[in-house]
Design a protein around this motif. Structure first.
Motif, PDB file in Angstrom:
ATOM      1  N   LEU A 111       1.034   4.006  -2.927  1.00 54.74           N
ATOM      2  CA  LEU A 111       0.578   5.337  -2.525  1.00 54.74           C
ATOM      3  C   LEU A 111       1.693   6.372  -2.668  1.00 54.74           C
ATOM      4  N   TYR A 112       2.876   6.031  -2.179  1.00 58.04           N
ATOM      5  CA  TYR A 112       3.973   6.994  -2.193  1.00 58.04           C
ATOM      6  C   TYR A 112       4.483   7.230  -3.616  1.00 58.04           C
TER       7      TYR A 112
ATOM      8  N   MET B  19       0.836  -1.200   0.000  1.00 57.17           N
ATOM      9  CA  MET B  19       0.000   0.000   0.000  1.00 57.17           C
ATOM     10  C   MET B  19       0.874   1.255   0.000  1.00 57.17           C
ATOM     11  N   PHE B  20       1.892   1.269   0.866  1.00 56.90           N
ATOM     12  CA  PHE B  20       2.750   2.453   0.937  1.00 56.90           C
ATOM     13  C   PHE B  20       3.556   2.637  -0.349  1.00 56.90           C
TER      14      PHE B  20
END
Lengths: 339, 466
Positions: B418-419, B414-415
């Motif tokens: 997202l990032y 997810m990170f």
């Protein structure tokens, strides 16, 4: 009064501060797509919280820091036990922040509606997740002897009562946000939120009534506390504040209706806190595994230092927060440099 | 998969991504305060134009910093729950103090900084700018304090409780002023100011290369160049050197890993580039004789302790530590050179504004300083492995006990996604701001009828509030 009790009360106050302040931000977000239709209206909606939402969110960060410092065992249990939920909270906090910041950066309808949607959705889901968390705190969690939450999957936290508390919280913050928008806007947005306020009050009252009945049917220990002792005064004050919203809203006293709504949020959380005391997290496995303000707390030195820090810092925080709110008070006026 | 490894990866990713932004908040903030002061002093409208331009960039950077910052506070609890219990008494209170003292200050006044240009006079707006920038520095102070406690812990006692071992606070002053705190704080602040200066340097040089916004670009470039040049020299000879001495004194095994020094030796060399073979326990490369001994002890004949004097289960990943450290130190040698050449061309006939190769070098400085600061943090954090709290708690013993690999894998993915998206959007919007450039000043930007004292601010607020 012992340091542990003082820190319990301060923690409840900080969480109340967060839910009152970021609560209306989230409420504005929940209503954003419906209350504001055109680009100008949506800019007004966004700018009603524009200069202050970031300061409001700091209350959450401080709440987390205080829990870490004052009750590290609860902090460790709650954050690791609710792993997936916490990651979702982070996801929506991040999306919401960048949506507010990015939306105005391009003057293109599709760009703006995308961020409008993300802002609204992440606000609503954050409110929902906070409600789920309250639901689990009320119902208790499977804390084991080591002080950690033993769950197989995130679905264990999404039991019907917790989900219902999620819905209840969304309704509450939508109402809180509507009262705030009523205060900060004029024209079409204000007309819409004024029309919806009684509906939102009704929806929340039904949700909260059902949740209350549910707590007694399921015999949650945090609810049964109220049948004995002075703590009953807290839910009664909450009910009084709620009645205040109704009366003042009808009389058109916008500011005081919003204050009543803020008081209601505070008293609702004080009620929850009094119901828990002296526990912070209850175990559904064995009451002996409960994490309390005594067995889960930091030691006296830390609590004393923290109290000094709070006594030095918080008066400044309250003073300049009030100053900033004062400067940005009144109805929203757009300038080319607003969001 | 192993939750410990994934948690390490997630923490490394999220904190490295976060650390792109706070140095700009501090460094660019400092320059904005200088620009505001320059306007008050000279009344030259270019400085006001500069404030209006940079505040837009600042808003974007600050939002990214806030969005990615809260992740860190959550992760101590989510992924490192045993760590949180162990150090909550000490480390938790520093984080809470950061929130109470610094975050509220930043968050409270950010709105006034971002939206104040058209509501407040130049003096009041500068005050709001100063308070946000001060808040950013104050926040750095507390978080570096907390990190320094993890590197050189003191002021605590260990106690056995029902939750295992916990560190209890015995002396708050000792916790606040650990031996590595002041050198680390100064080293990081100077690095951050250099990042901010290089952003201004980079954008101004770009405008000069494209023959745009000349007056604005020249003023900004000269300011940024001087700040950058002076700081780069101080960083190399004073603050960076002081940090190296602190590591020598308090974490000698980390110093040995940073330089790939296996055997203790007098007149220890310092490498410029090199490679560490961890199985053969050798280090090869281009080195300057005796420089490490000089750096560590101010004496070429001093003996520097090698890795083999320490138990091998206290060694950091040697080659990785060596490489990230040398990226930082080589860039640290390069920056004063860039600064000196820039000042040279500025001094003699202001040639600096037209020497195109030099302007291109300036454009690249923002990337170079960012790489240097990140490498520096990686050196500090990888170099202290296997400890999460130096000589007290190993990172492998700090992870949340009931955490499952699949959970962390999902959040890590997810990170990453997202990032990656956020970074692309950030660069896109930053580029857009830069391409738009500073807006031409109108009468509205310059007229003096905005409230510029506390009394006027509150009087006007009352008038418009009715």
């Amino acid at each position: 009064m012992s340091l542990n009790v003082i820190w319990f009360i301060l923690f409840v106050i900080i969480i109340s501060g967060y839910l009152i302040l970021d609560g209306f931000d989230l409420g504005v977000g929940i209503l954003h797509m419906f209350a504001a239709k055109t680009d100008t209206e949506r800019r007004i909606s966004l700018n009603s919280i524009g200069p202050i939402w970031d300061g409001n969110e700091v209350w959450l960060v401080v709440g987390g820091g205080v829990l870490f410092a004052a009750f590290p065992v609860v902090y460790a249990a709650l954050f690791s036990g609710f792993y997936a939920a916490m990651m979702l909270v982070l996801l929506f906090l991040i999306l919401r922040t960048v949506a507010i910041e990015f939306r105005s950066k391009r003057d293109q309808p599709r760009w703006r509606s995308l961020w409008d949607f993300i802002f609204a959705l992440s606000s609503a889901l954050l409110a929902f997740l906070y409600g789920v968390a309250f639901g689990n705190v009320i119902s208790g969690v499977p804390l084991n002897q080591q002080g950690y939450i033993a769950i197989n999957s995130v679905l264990d936290l999404l039991h019907p009562f917790a989900l219902w508390m999620g819905v209840t919280t969304v309704a509450l913050l939508a109402l809180h946000g509507a009262l705030y928008l009523n205060l900060k806007t004029t024209g079409a947005i204000q007309a819409r939120v004024q029309k919806w306020t009684p509906l939102l009050m009704g929806a929340f009252a039904v949700c909260a009534a059902l949740a209350t009945v549910w707590m007694f049917i399921d015999q949650f220990p945090s609810a049964l506390v109220y049948l004995q002792g002075w703590t009953l005064i807290l839910p009664l004050l909450a009910a009084l504040a709620f009645a205040g919203i109704f009366i003042l809203e009808r009389r058109g006293v916008e500011f005081w209706a919003f204050i009543c709504s803020s008081a209601f949020v505070a008293f609702a959380l004080f009620t929850l806190g009094a119901g828990l005391f002296p526990n912070l997290l209850r175990s559904t496995i064995n009451p002996q595994y409960n994490l309390t303000i005594y067995n889960a707390a930091s030691q006296e030195n830390t609590l004393t230092v923290m109290l000094i820090i709070a006594l030095i810092g918080m008066p400044f925080v309250l003073a300049y927060s009030a100053g900033v709110y004062y400067i940005f008070r009144g109805k929203v006026h757009l300038s080319p440099h607003s969001y | 998969m192993d939750p410990e490894f994934l948690s390490r990866a997630q923490f490394a990713l999220t904190i490295s991504f976060h650390f792109i932004y706070p140095p700009i908040s501090m460094g660019l903030g400092l320059l904005m305060v200088i620009m505001g002061l320059q306007y008050l002093r000279t009344k030259d409208p270019v400085w006001r134009q500069a404030s209006f331009f940079w505040v837009k960039v600042y808003g974007l950077v600050f939002a990214m910093g806030i969005a990615t910052g809260v992740v860190q506070e959550f992760q101590f609890g989510t992924n490192w729950a045993d760590y949180s219990r162990y150090v909550g008494n000490v480390f938790g209170s520093l984080l809470a103090a950061e929130g109470v003292f610094a975050f509220f200050l930043e968050g409270g006044f950010l709105g006034l900084l971002l939206f104040g240009g058209h509501r407040l006079g130049p003096r009041m707006w500068l005050l709001a700018t100063f308070l946000v920038v001060f808040g950013a520095h104050f926040s750095a102070l507390w978080i570096i304090m907390a990190n320094s406690w993890m590197q050189t812990p003191q002021g605590y006692e260990l106690a056995q409780t029902q939750w295992g071992t916990q560190a209890f606070m015995t002396d708050f002053v000792a916790i606040v002023l650990t031996p590595s705190f002041l050198p680390r704080l100064l080293h990081t602040l100077v690095a951050s100011w250099m990042v901010g200066a290089s952003l201004v340097l980079s954008v101004s040089a770009w405008y000069l290369l494209k023959h745009k916004h000349q007056a604005f670009a020249k003023k900004s470039l000269a300011l940024a160049l001087w700040v950058f040049a002076v700081l780069s020299v101080l960083q190399l000879f004073v603050f960076g050197a002081q940090m190296a001495i602190t590591v020598t004194n308090y974490q000698p095994v980390k110093l040995a890993a940073m330089e790939g020094l296996w055997q203790s030796q007098a007149c220890a060399p310092m490498y410029l580039v090199g490679w560490v073979n961890e199985t053969a326990q050798t280090t090869t490369g281009l080195s300057i004789p005796c420089l490490l001994s000089v750096l560590a002890y101010m004496n070429p004949q001093a003996v520097v302790q090698g890795l083999t004097t320490f138990p091998s289960d206290t060694w950091a990943p040697v080659n990785l530590t060596f490489q990230v450290y040398h990226i930082m130190i080589d860039l640290g040698f390069l920056f004063p050179l860039i600064g000196a050449i820039g000042i040279f061309f500025w001094w003699f006939g202001r040639q600096v504004y037209i020497v195109r190769p030099l302007l291109w070098v300036f454009v690249s400085t923002i990337v170079l300083t960012q790489v240097a600061t990140i490498s520096g943090w990686w050196t500090a954090e990888i170099g202290r492995q296997p400890w999460i709290v130096w000589n007290l708690l190993r990172t492998q013993d700090a992870v949340s006990p009931l955490l499952r690999g699949d959970q962390v894998l999902l959040s890590l993915l997810m990170f990453i996604v997202l990032y990656a998206l956020l970074f692309a959007l950030f660069i896109f919007l930053l580029n857009q701001k830069i391409q738009e450039g500073p807006e031409a000043l109108t009468e509205e930007h310059l007229h003096a009828s905005l409230p510029d004292t506390f009394r006027e601010v509150f009087r006007q607020a009352r008038a418009s509030g009715e």
